[in-house]
Design an enzyme around this catalytic site. Sequence first.
Site, PDB file in Angstrom:
ATOM      1  CG  HIS A  19      -5.760   1.647   4.976  1.00 21.64           C
ATOM      2  ND1 HIS A  19      -5.299   2.685   5.742  1.00 21.64           N
ATOM      3  CD2 HIS A  19      -4.776   0.711   4.953  1.00 21.64           C
ATOM      4  CE1 HIS A  19      -4.071   2.391   6.160  1.00 21.64           C
ATOM      5  NE2 HIS A  19      -3.732   1.202   5.686  1.00 21.64           N
TER       6      HIS A  19
ATOM      7  CG  ASN B 109      -1.720   1.215   1.421  1.00 23.77           C
ATOM      8  OD1 ASN B 109      -1.787   2.050   0.516  1.00 23.77           O
ATOM      9  ND2 ASN B 109      -2.341   1.360   2.582  1.00 23.77           N
ATOM     10  CD1 TRP B 110       3.397   1.000  -2.858  1.00 19.34           C
ATOM     11  CD2 TRP B 110       3.423   2.160  -4.790  1.00 19.34           C
ATOM     12  NE1 TRP B 110       4.077   0.258  -3.780  1.00 19.34           N
ATOM     13  CE2 TRP B 110       4.106   0.932  -4.986  1.00 19.34           C
ATOM     14  CE3 TRP B 110       3.307   3.046  -5.866  1.00 19.34           C
ATOM     15  CZ2 TRP B 110       4.684   0.585  -6.208  1.00 19.34           C
ATOM     16  CZ3 TRP B 110       3.872   2.696  -7.085  1.00 19.34           C
ATOM     17  CH2 TRP B 110       4.558   1.475  -7.246  1.00 19.34           C
ATOM     18  CE  LYS B 111      -0.088   3.138   4.772  1.00 18.49           C
ATOM     19  NZ  LYS B 111      -0.039   3.230   6.216  1.00 18.49           N
TER      20      LYS B 111
ATOM     21  CB  SER C 173       5.209  -1.653  11.838  1.00 18.18           C
ATOM     22  OG  SER C 173       4.762  -0.331  12.069  1.00 18.18           O
TER      23      SER C 173
ATOM     24  N   GLY D 268       2.438   2.154  10.743  1.00 17.46           N
ATOM     25  CA  GLY D 268       3.359   3.279  10.589  1.00 17.46           C
ATOM     26  C   GLY D 268       4.049   3.694  11.871  1.00 17.46           C
TER      27      GLY D 268
ATOM     28  N   GLY E   9       2.840  -1.228   4.266  1.00 24.23           N
ATOM     29  CA  GLY E   9       2.825   0.191   3.919  1.00 24.23           C
ATOM     30  C   GLY E   9       4.246   0.682   3.685  1.00 24.23           C
ATOM     31  N   GLY E  10       4.845   1.265   4.722  1.00 16.06           N
ATOM     32  CA  GLY E  10       6.161   1.901   4.610  1.00 16.06           C
ATOM     33  C   GLY E  10       7.200   1.050   3.884  1.00 16.06           C
TER      34      GLY E  10
ATOM     35  CD  GLU F  51      -2.923   5.320   6.710  1.00 16.55           C
ATOM     36  OE1 GLU F  51      -2.877   5.325   5.470  1.00 16.55           O
ATOM     37  OE2 GLU F  51      -2.058   4.754   7.414  1.00 16.55           O
TER      38      GLU F  51
ATOM     39  CD  GLU G  61      -3.452  -2.839   7.340  1.00 21.36           C
ATOM     40  OE1 GLU G  61      -2.288  -2.920   6.965  1.00 21.36           O
ATOM     41  OE2 GLU G  61      -4.220  -1.927   6.966  1.00 21.36           O
TER      42      GLU G  61
END
Length: 253
Positions: free
Chosen positions: A97, A9-11, A215, A175, A236-237, A99, A169
Amino acid sequence: MRKPFVAGNWKMNTDGHTGTNLAEAIASATVEVAGQSVDVAVCPPFVYLQAVAGVLSASHIALGAQDVYIESKGAFTGEIGASMLKDVGCAYVLCGHSERRHVIGEPDELINKKVAAAISGGLLPILCVGELIEERQASRTEEVVTRQMKNGLAGLSAEKVSAVTIAYEPVWAIGTGLTATPQQAQQMHALVRKLLAQTYDGQLAEGIRILYGGSVKPGSAADLMRQKDIDGLLVGGASLNADDFVAIIKAAV
Ligand code: PGA
């Protein structure tokens, strides 16, 4: 029997240049495994989907979007419908998600409509669920995830639900560098699978992939994947760094 599945997930990150380079680096380093021993997807921002699709067309890496609107077309300024996502080559879409839930404010009912719209539009939704730190500290984790699962899949037939991937999640792990322990994650994955078995049937529940996210790093991927009910990872990151994401993909094989 459930093929591992790793999604990045590149956000709201990358640009046209870094996004296509990233996709190319991931594709070339995973030729031997992607689509065979592990399913792989990347979810770039909407505006780069088409460019990344071009890079991935010769690979077995799937494309996913980060969100979808509940209607397929019409006067909904700024929104993107499932048929548009299909049109640019998406197979998957994230729904709910954390966010979207906690920064943008999407409620369960809207997320449920997004899951339904994705399936009707021929996409494979990845429904994200997970508790806030306050909810875990108040021993409400199971209650929250149970509610998100029930409301997120409300009104969907077993046949439709078989198109869904679930991502557990925990919000406190996203993150933050804090990962749920493999045991904490397994406990929640087992709950998710039990809920699916109770609502639909055991066979359906056994076939649905449940990803862990929060993470995930190359060093934590293998231990998470060893858990019985962890079928893959939503990253993600670490998915923004080709070497790290490729190492995670290889740890999931
Ligand atoms: P993270 O994000 O790996 O950066 O924690 C995971 C996610 O939000 O899906």
